[in-house]
Write a protein that holds these residues in place. Structure first.
Motif, short mmCIF file in Angstrom:
data_model
loop_
_atom_site.label_atom_id
_atom_site.label_comp_id
_atom_site.label_asym_id
_atom_site.label_seq_id
_atom_site.Cartn_x
_atom_site.Cartn_y
_atom_site.Cartn_z
N VAL A 1 11.10 1.77 -8.84
CA VAL A 1 11.01 1.62 -7.38
C VAL A 1 11.59 2.85 -6.69
CG1 VAL A 1 11.82 0.28 -5.41
CG2 VAL A 1 11.06 -0.89 -7.48
N LEU A 2 12.73 3.32 -7.18
CA LEU A 2 13.36 4.51 -6.58
C LEU A 2 12.45 5.72 -6.71
CD1 LEU A 2 15.90 5.73 -5.25
CD2 LEU A 2 16.77 6.18 -7.56
N GLY A 3 11.85 5.89 -7.88
CA GLY A 3 10.96 7.02 -8.08
C GLY A 3 9.71 6.96 -7.23
N MET A 4 9.29 5.77 -6.85
CA MET A 4 8.09 5.62 -6.02
C MET A 4 8.37 5.86 -4.55
SD MET A 4 5.57 5.04 -8.05
CE MET A 4 4.35 4.54 -6.83
N VAL A 5 9.58 5.57 -4.09
CA VAL A 5 9.87 5.67 -2.66
C VAL A 5 10.49 7.01 -2.27
CG1 VAL A 5 10.15 3.17 -2.49
CG2 VAL A 5 12.15 4.60 -2.89
N LEU A 6 11.08 7.72 -3.21
CA LEU A 6 11.69 9.01 -2.87
C LEU A 6 10.61 10.03 -2.51
CD1 LEU A 6 14.50 9.43 -5.55
CD2 LEU A 6 14.79 9.02 -3.10
N PRO A 7 10.87 10.86 -1.52
CA PRO A 7 9.92 11.93 -1.20
C PRO A 7 9.91 12.99 -2.28
CG PRO A 7 11.91 12.18 0.10
CD PRO A 7 12.05 10.86 -0.62
N LEU A 8 8.74 13.56 -2.53
CA LEU A 8 8.63 14.58 -3.56
C LEU A 8 9.33 15.87 -3.17
CD1 LEU A 8 4.92 14.03 -4.69
CD2 LEU A 8 7.02 13.08 -5.67
N ALA A 9 9.27 16.23 -1.90
CA ALA A 9 10.00 17.39 -1.36
C ALA A 9 9.69 18.67 -2.11
CB ALA A 9 11.50 17.11 -1.36
N GLY A 10 8.44 18.85 -2.45
CA GLY A 10 8.03 20.09 -3.08
C GLY A 10 8.68 20.38 -4.42
N GLY A 11 9.05 19.35 -5.15
CA GLY A 11 9.67 19.53 -6.45
C GLY A 11 11.18 19.45 -6.44
N LEU B 1 18.50 3.84 -14.57
CA LEU B 1 17.55 3.95 -13.46
C LEU B 1 17.32 5.41 -13.08
CD1 LEU B 1 18.86 4.62 -10.35
CD2 LEU B 1 19.99 2.45 -10.84
N VAL B 2 18.31 6.29 -13.34
CA VAL B 2 18.16 7.70 -12.97
C VAL B 2 17.08 8.39 -13.80
CG1 VAL B 2 19.33 9.92 -12.73
CG2 VAL B 2 20.53 7.81 -12.13
N PRO B 3 17.14 8.37 -15.16
CA PRO B 3 16.06 9.00 -15.92
C PRO B 3 14.71 8.32 -15.72
CG PRO B 3 17.60 7.89 -17.40
CD PRO B 3 18.23 7.92 -16.06
N VAL B 4 14.71 7.02 -15.50
CA VAL B 4 13.43 6.33 -15.23
C VAL B 4 12.86 6.80 -13.90
CG1 VAL B 4 12.37 4.10 -14.75
CG2 VAL B 4 13.99 4.32 -16.63
N ALA B 5 13.71 6.95 -12.90
CA ALA B 5 13.24 7.46 -11.60
C ALA B 5 12.74 8.89 -11.73
CB ALA B 5 14.37 7.39 -10.57
N ALA B 6 13.43 9.71 -12.54
CA ALA B 6 12.99 11.10 -12.75
C ALA B 6 11.61 11.14 -13.39
CB ALA B 6 14.00 11.83 -13.61
N LEU B 7 11.37 10.28 -14.38
CA LEU B 7 10.05 10.23 -15.02
C LEU B 7 8.99 9.76 -14.04
CD1 LEU B 7 8.24 10.40 -17.52
CD2 LEU B 7 8.94 8.05 -18.07
N THR B 8 9.32 8.80 -13.21
CA THR B 8 8.36 8.30 -12.22
C THR B 8 7.97 9.39 -11.23
OG1 THR B 8 9.36 6.09 -12.41
CG2 THR B 8 7.96 6.51 -10.49
N VAL B 9 8.95 10.16 -10.79
CA VAL B 9 8.65 11.27 -9.87
C VAL B 9 7.77 12.31 -10.54
CG1 VAL B 9 9.69 13.17 -8.58
CG2 VAL B 9 10.71 10.90 -8.46
N LEU B 10 8.05 12.62 -11.81
CA LEU B 10 7.22 13.58 -12.54
C LEU B 10 5.77 13.11 -12.63
CD1 LEU B 10 9.49 14.79 -15.50
CD2 LEU B 10 8.73 16.11 -13.52
N LEU B 11 5.60 11.83 -12.87
CA LEU B 11 4.24 11.29 -12.97
C LEU B 11 3.55 11.34 -11.61
CD1 LEU B 11 4.80 8.22 -15.32
CD2 LEU B 11 3.89 10.47 -15.89
N ARG B 12 4.31 11.10 -10.54
CA ARG B 12 3.71 11.18 -9.21
C ARG B 12 3.27 12.60 -8.88
NH1 ARG B 12 7.82 9.28 -5.01
NH2 ARG B 12 6.13 9.94 -3.60
N GLU B 13 4.03 13.58 -9.36
CA GLU B 13 3.69 14.97 -9.08
C GLU B 13 2.55 15.49 -9.95
OE1 GLU B 13 7.32 17.10 -9.61
OE2 GLU B 13 7.89 16.90 -7.49
N GLY B 14 2.25 14.79 -11.04
CA GLY B 14 1.21 15.26 -11.95
C GLY B 14 -0.16 15.21 -11.30
#
Length: 409
Positions: free
Chosen positions: A16-26, A191-204
């Protein structure tokens, strides 16, 4: 709070955290990546002294009961079969389902040097035994070897070894209690590494190109880890081993592996799960699990085999016959046993080996998988840790000891 529920809650919160956080250009991915490294380091902080003292105590107990050799041989045999079957399944899945070919892409990345067997042995065996305690963070094999030798020597003269065995047992209990507390906290921090992986997938931006390949890969891994392993455990001990209970107990280990992709980080969680959730005696869990985590890279082998075949099919029109599949599978299985100093990143390293040996002039071809490499590493780590739990459970059930269910985690 039950540890399985805690890790499930932490993983859900991370998604959930990884989905709601803004990508902010990496910038978000970079920050979460650094925080993830802190979480992984926290999870590995107590691992070396924990497994060192536990291994000594476990080996001493098994040696005293004259079951050390039987336990080791059974664990090695099951481990080899798991790795071989998983590797063949990964190759067959690609050949049978034929996922979409990946068009050639320009990928920037550092080409990993082909592995050297001699260099691996030299790195694992220092000239001075005391140096095993000050080598790099991947030198767990030396720690375990030292513990194995010390544990075996205890039986020779009990009048000399008894005082030290009491110290070892006390140290093991202290570090286990500390790890018990750390593993509980990691259930939330994961939740931190899971959120990091989620953000990486969103940026892919190229994930759709790999969608069919990832689907085939995930199904193959789930078939082995979620269907085959529990079914075999049930057949081996129908009275005490319930497939759903075993899967429920392995949830924290699976979440730790998927979130971090790090075998050593996940081993600290598996150590608690073995004893508290699966009821595996210390003599079995402490003597089997660390070795299997080091050398039982069934998931890494499966993912590497599937990824390399996808690369070959994408770059060439050559047919891959059964003979080629067997040769690749044997090479992958054999090399997987030399990843002990690579707790994370094993898929990339193994792909470099396969490409350098069987790339047919396309030694850099595996770099097209870089966009999904973080996901591939975590998928492999998931099955690696499920294999570690499976082998430990088999040895505890069919070896010289019997696991007993416990209700408190």
């Amino acid at each position: 709070m039950n540890i399985s529920f805690r890790y499930t809650l932490g993983a859900a919160a991370g998604v959930v955290l990884g989905m709601v956080l803004p990508l902010a250009g990496g910038d978000t991915a970079a920050l979460l990546g650094e925080l993830s490294q802190l979480v992984v380091l926290a999870g590995r902080f107590l691992l070396f002294p924990l497994v060192f003292f536990a291994m000594i105590a476990a080996v001493d107990e098994l040696h005293t009961r004259d079951t050390l050799g039987k336990t080791g041989l059974l664990g090695a045999a099951v481990l080899f079969l798991c790795t071989l079957v998983s590797t063949l399944l990964g190759g067959l899945a690609i050949l049978v389902f034929s996922p979409q070919r990946i068009p050639p892409m320009v990928q920037e990345g550092t080409i990993t040097a082909p592995p050297s067997l001699i260099a691996s042995l030299l790195g694992a065996l220092p000239s001075n035994a005391f140096r095993v305690f000050v080598l790099d963070d991947g030198a767990l094999a030396g720690i375990l070897l030292m513990a194995l030798l010390v544990g075996v020597s205890f039986r020779h003269d009990r009048s000399v070894s008894s005082p030290l065995s009491l110290v070892v047992d006390s140290a093991n209990r202290i570090f286990y209690r500390l790890n018990h507390l750390v593993a509980g906290v990691l259930g939330i921090l994961v939740l931190v590494p899971v959120a990091a992986l989620t953000v990486l997938l969103r940026e892919g931006t190229e994930l759709l190109l790999f969608s069919q390949f990832l689907l085939v890969l995930i199904v193959a891994v789930l078939v082995v880890g979620v269907l085959v392993y529990p079914a075999i455990l049930y057949l081996f001990d129908r009275r005490r081993t319930h497939p759903l209970r075993w899967l429920s107990a392995m949830i924290p280990v699976a979440v730790a592996a998927l979130g971090s992709g790090d075998a050593f980080f996940s081993l600290s969680t598996l150590t608690r799960v073995n004893r508290d959730s699966l009821g595996i005696p210390r003599a079995m869990g402490a003597s089997v699990s660390p070795w299997v985590v080091l050398y039982g890279r069934a998931g890494t082998a499966l993912v590497s085999m599937a990824g390399f075949l996808l690369v070959i099919r994408s770059y060439t029109a050559l047919d891959i016959g059964l003979g080629d599949l067997v040769v690749l599978a044997v090479s992958t299985v054999l090399y997987s046993f030399f990843l002990a100093r690579t707790p994370a990143g094993g898929v990339l390293l193994m792909l470099s080996f396969l490409a350098s040996r069987y790339g047919r002039g396309m030694e850099e071809s595996y770099l097209i998988l870089l966009p999904v490499m973080p996901l591939l590493e975590r998928i492999g780590a998931f099955l690696d840790m499920m294999t570690a739990g499976f082998v430990t459970q088999i040895v505890a059930t069919r070896g010289s000891g019997r696991s007993q269910a416990v209700t408190k985690a």
